[in-house]
Enzyme design. Structure first.
Site, PDB file in Angstrom:
ATOM      1  N   ARG B 340       0.836  -1.202   0.000  1.00  0.00           N
ATOM      2  CA  ARG B 340       0.000   0.000   0.000  1.00  0.00           C
ATOM      3  C   ARG B 340       0.868   1.248   0.000  1.00  0.00           C
ATOM      4  O   ARG B 340       1.834   1.327   0.752  1.00  0.00           O
ATOM      5  CB  ARG B 340      -0.910   0.014   1.243  1.00  0.00           C
ATOM      6  CG  ARG B 340      -1.815  -1.204   1.284  1.00  0.00           C
ATOM      7  CD  ARG B 340      -2.781  -1.173   2.450  1.00  0.00           C
ATOM      8  NE  ARG B 340      -3.553  -2.410   2.465  1.00  0.00           N
ATOM      9  CZ  ARG B 340      -4.512  -2.682   3.346  1.00  0.00           C
ATOM     10  NH1 ARG B 340      -4.804  -1.801   4.295  1.00  0.00           N
ATOM     11  NH2 ARG B 340      -5.172  -3.817   3.292  1.00  0.00           N
ATOM     12  N   ARG B 355       1.681   1.306  10.519  1.00  0.00           N
ATOM     13  CA  ARG B 355       1.250   1.560   9.140  1.00  0.00           C
ATOM     14  C   ARG B 355       2.475   1.495   8.241  1.00  0.00           C
ATOM     15  O   ARG B 355       3.343   2.356   8.317  1.00  0.00           O
ATOM     16  CB  ARG B 355       0.561   2.926   9.037  1.00  0.00           C
ATOM     17  CG  ARG B 355      -0.129   3.173   7.699  1.00  0.00           C
ATOM     18  CD  ARG B 355      -0.959   4.444   7.713  1.00  0.00           C
ATOM     19  NE  ARG B 355      -2.023   4.390   8.699  1.00  0.00           N
ATOM     20  CZ  ARG B 355      -3.171   3.722   8.539  1.00  0.00           C
ATOM     21  NH1 ARG B 355      -3.402   3.088   7.419  1.00  0.00           N
ATOM     22  NH2 ARG B 355      -4.066   3.717   9.488  1.00  0.00           N
ATOM     23  N   GLU B 427      -6.874  -0.774  15.292  1.00  0.00           N
ATOM     24  CA  GLU B 427      -7.581  -1.753  14.473  1.00  0.00           C
ATOM     25  C   GLU B 427      -6.657  -2.915  14.129  1.00  0.00           C
ATOM     26  O   GLU B 427      -5.531  -2.702  13.665  1.00  0.00           O
ATOM     27  CB  GLU B 427      -8.071  -1.075  13.192  1.00  0.00           C
ATOM     28  CG  GLU B 427      -8.906  -1.998  12.336  1.00  0.00           C
ATOM     29  CD  GLU B 427      -9.210  -1.396  10.973  1.00  0.00           C
ATOM     30  OE1 GLU B 427      -9.172  -0.152  10.841  1.00  0.00           O
ATOM     31  OE2 GLU B 427      -9.466  -2.165  10.039  1.00  0.00           O
ATOM     32  N   SER B 430     -10.850  -6.594  10.308  1.00  0.00           N
ATOM     33  CA  SER B 430     -12.057  -6.033   9.744  1.00  0.00           C
ATOM     34  C   SER B 430     -12.773  -7.162   9.010  1.00  0.00           C
ATOM     35  O   SER B 430     -12.128  -7.944   8.314  1.00  0.00           O
ATOM     36  CB  SER B 430     -11.618  -4.936   8.769  1.00  0.00           C
ATOM     37  OG  SER B 430     -12.708  -4.200   8.340  1.00  0.00           O
ATOM     38  N   ARG B 483       0.324  -5.540  12.718  1.00  0.00           N
ATOM     39  CA  ARG B 483      -0.519  -5.122  13.843  1.00  0.00           C
ATOM     40  C   ARG B 483      -0.467  -6.169  14.966  1.00  0.00           C
ATOM     41  O   ARG B 483      -0.531  -5.838  16.141  1.00  0.00           O
ATOM     42  CB  ARG B 483      -1.970  -4.918  13.378  1.00  0.00           C
ATOM     43  CG  ARG B 483      -2.116  -3.859  12.281  1.00  0.00           C
ATOM     44  CD  ARG B 483      -2.374  -2.480  12.813  1.00  0.00           C
ATOM     45  NE  ARG B 483      -2.278  -1.476  11.764  1.00  0.00           N
ATOM     46  CZ  ARG B 483      -3.307  -0.805  11.236  1.00  0.00           C
ATOM     47  NH1 ARG B 483      -4.527  -1.030  11.651  1.00  0.00           N
ATOM     48  NH2 ARG B 483      -3.098   0.101  10.296  1.00  0.00           N
TER      49      ARG B 483
END
Lengths: 518, 518
Positions: B340, B355, B427, B430, B483
């Site tokens: 990303r 991130r 987070e 998801s 994460r």
């Protein structure tokens, strides 16, 4: 802008080789050669005839500026390799023979010519600087106005001449760098001279397995056992991409886990590396990220590419640093995904998993002292042989011939394993000693430790310490997953269509011992 | 060429969300809006005033051709979603409220206007075709030369008018498609309306751990334990890249192995996917691979990109196919690296591993019958909760508010875990039900099985069988490695600087139970 692309030895063998195939690519812009064989600018040519700086008047400088621009045909290199030009000049015959043996397109005559011009111009620049300083000194005292005026004029001319020559020096240095980067690494004296067919078998392990039934190739086995999907991947991604499914996923994970465990047990530090790197790092490792036939995927709108092997990010991990001798050797075992365009690859060798755009690989990498690289090369090939033996494969180890060596390799050992479905030996790994080829580009040196017992009389930082030296780098495949899958499926297939898992991998697959048809 | 970029709900929350953050990107070309709000061409505008095709003379057609070119400002879509325009028109108020609730920039009025124009133009084209056929029929018999001449002339005019209108119809259909693609999926009635702060906690597991000492964050722990190297990666690749070292490598491998094993045990088929896919597949999954703020890395000189999540290649594995109802559900657990750009991401939330540009992820994906998707959504979040509970994490599960939903999601459950070093919840996963949003774009249908006991009187392929329906798709994170590393390091740190490995991971790390300072 013109660039110079080096065509390496091994170009002919590019398609059969796993690790350095990525190195041969590139097209040669003929105009570069033409440009470089011409004198660099009229000014440069004339400077050799009339070395006096006094001929540079202000107007002459303006005139040559125009001509100068026309001659600026070479894109300056983004980085410079610490190439030992003096060694190349003093070993001209050895270097020339090496270039021939390795099918390199390096132009040694041009390099030597550029180097001589560079040295002369450098001397001339130094002489001019001295002269300018002398004029400046003369002006310090009291002077007749006419004498001062003459000195002012002379100083001005000298300065203009100097500026122009310094520009030429930069350009010449860039051209020299670009041409000299094409010279391949020197070659170990034991390496056989010739094309790939001249490569010599060092070792042979096992025998081709005898099957009492018609063997399937890995593609058929994969289809029957629902292990991969090339068709869906062709739609989603393109040809030569694939999904691994079911036990093939477990097998890949097991191979990676097992390879990391086996190699790290031998004192290698495990790494997981970035798979996007700056193009300059790719170049410094001896790969060519640009050009029509490049093996390297580039990222749009950035100077980054995808790695074709973890050799690149691991080589780069100590970029531009000076290690201490006591840190060496640094041994790494790195897991990464690898991405290759496989431009130009076609034919039978590309069937199924054998040659694909994306794969997982566990790679070994060593940074060491120059005097130790030959023995680490032996250690690396020994580890490979142990790994493949413990899987129960039949394979041979080859000392690859000069014509098959990529530019960075001083010596390369390949392992070729028997693949019964394909009915031939196929390369499964490669171990290269790159000596100081990569470290001179990546800027990786070490501080030798003074010999034990020798007192260092001078105190202070670096005082009296020996000059830094370039480390040697070596890389070797521990496990290139798709080629391993080909070997395991084809060699361990059973008459009932199942495939037996080698003992050593079972602990990494939850004890699974056989892949059976669903 | 202009393109239409959809700005989705969740744009404000883009930085905090793991999986669909990639969906919000994009800038709107103002000129597109202007163009689309204008009549499409003088010809089109006039057709509504004077619907007779007879006004199209040959010369008029040439004249409008020029104007037509000016009006062709929309790049035709490379693929078309099977959007249910009739449903949108018949549920206008619901759709309008949904667009508002989800902060979408979709222009419903424009879509409905384009749809009406499209239907009218389609009718007109059909009418003209009928008229042309009628003229052609009339010409079959014996005719007076003057009558025949008049018919020839009329037929010619009709044909020219028809060709022009058919072109308009294509263009109108393209514009309709482009605008309608921006309409987000509908929303589950239980989803809270509002911004991210309106999200409702569904479940809370455990409590924030109490530490009797000053906790370190994962960056400090990683440095002290020699687990990662961001500095070298910044040189080799760029900022927010990293090397994992030593036990961090084992921990990543263990997490991946454990997650695949746990999820496949529950009936999910393991996959390893391509990480380079065609841009069109990225789009069909509801992500936007283009535009200045795209989260997607594109490959230079091709129509391919790097995946930001395995959701894309897994969604694509059944692209353009009709499954049989008995195949459903199809459940996959896919391991891939994800890439990303994180364009626009900055600030404290971007520290360390939280991130990054590249990471490993194990993703769950389900293709199922529409009536089953809600219950599979519950199953997916239950699996996530089990996984994170068994690691011993403290976390909460949220039913995300409308403003935080990406365009494809009908409902989204996020899991946020406590990260003591960062001092906040972050987070970690998801789970989204995308109903038929992706399947209408990817072209994935199934053929319902006739109810048991119902005799199918007609024989032959497909005869009498029920019409195909679009499957529903769901995706959910099983394990996003970085994460997880943040959580494990920060939660299980000890006063002596070591980190205890959760029990469930130890079998995957050769029994290692603690990471201790070297």
């Amino acid at each position: 802008m013109l660039t110079r692309t080096c065509l390496g030895g091994g170009a002919a063998a590019a398609l059969s080789s796993l690790s350095p195939s990525i190195r041969r690519c590139s097209l040669l812009f003929p105009s570069v050669q033409q440009t470089l064989l011409l004198p660099f600018s009229p000014r440069l040519a004339s400077y050799r005839i009339s070395p006096s700086p006094r001929r540079f008047s202000a107007s002459a400088a303006v005139a040559t500026e125009e001509e100068h621009k026309a001659a600026v045909a070479v894109k300056p290199p983004q980085w410079k390799a610490a190439i030992d030009f003096k060694w190349i000049r003093d070993n001209k015959d050895v270097v020339a023979a090496n270039i021939t043996n390795r099918n390199s397109n390096a132009n040694l005559e041009l390099v030597l010519d550029l180097y001589e011009k560079f040295l002369n111009l450098q001397k001339e620049v130094e002489r001019l600087r001295a002269e300018r300083n002398a004029v400046a000194s003369k002006m310090k005292g009291k002077l007749e106005p006419s004498v001062r005026q003459a000195l002012v004029e002379e100083g001005k001319n000298l300065k203009e001449g100097l500026v122009a020559l310094e520009e030429d020096l930069v350009q010449l240095s860039d051209q020299l760098q670009l041409e000299a980067q094409c010279i391949p690494n020197s070659t170990h004296p034991d390496v056989p001279v010739g094309g790939e067919e001249s490569s010599v078998a060092r070792k042979m392990v096992g025998n081709p397995k005898e099957f009492g039934f018609d063997v399937k190739d890995h593609l058929q086995l994969g289809k029957d056992l629902d292990l991969f999907d090339f068709d869906a991947a062709a739609e989603v991604s393109g040809s030569k991409f694939y999904y691994l499914k079911n036990e093939a996923v477990l097998l890949e994970m097991a191979l990676v886990n097992w390879a990391i465990a086996q190699v790290s047990k031998r004192g290698f530090t495990p790494l997981i590396t970035p798979e996007i790197v700056r193009s300059s790092v790719v170049e410094k490792c001896g790969f060519q990220p640009r050009g029509q036939n490049t093996q390297v995927y580039s990222i749009q709108g950035s100077d980054q590419c995808l790695i074709g092997t973890a050799e690149i990010p691991v080589g780069g991990i100590h970029m531009d640093s000076i290690l201490s001798e006591s840190d060496l050797p640094l041994k790494y075992v790195a897991y990464s995904h690898c991405f290759r365009t496989e431009a130009g690859a076609a034919g039978a060798a590309t069937r199924g998993m054998y040659r694909v755009h994306q794969f997982s690989k566990v790679e070994m990498f060593v940074f060491c002292r120059p005097e130790d690289s030959d023995s680490y090369h032996e250690e690396l090939i020994a580890i490979e042989e142990e790994l493949f033996s413990s899987l129960g494969l039949h394979f041979k180890t080859l000392d690859m011939a000069t014509g098959d060596l990529g530019a960075p390799a001083y010596r390369k050992f390949d392992v070729e394993a028997w693949m019964p479905g394909l009915g031939r030996y196929g390369e499964i790994s490669s171990a290269s000693n790159c000596t100081d080829y990569q470290s001179r580009r990546l800027g990786i040196r070490f501080h030798p430790t003074p010999p034990e017992g020798v007192q260092n009389p001078k105190k202070g930082k670096g005082a009296g310490s020996a000059p830094t030296r370039f480390v040697h780098t070596l890389n070797a495949t521990a496990c290139a997953v798709p080629r391993m899958l080909v070997c395991l499926l084809e060699n361990f297939q059973q008459e009932n269509g199942s495939v037996v898992i080698p003992d050593v991998l079972r602990p990494y697959m939850g004890g699974l011992d056989v892949i059976s048809p669903k």
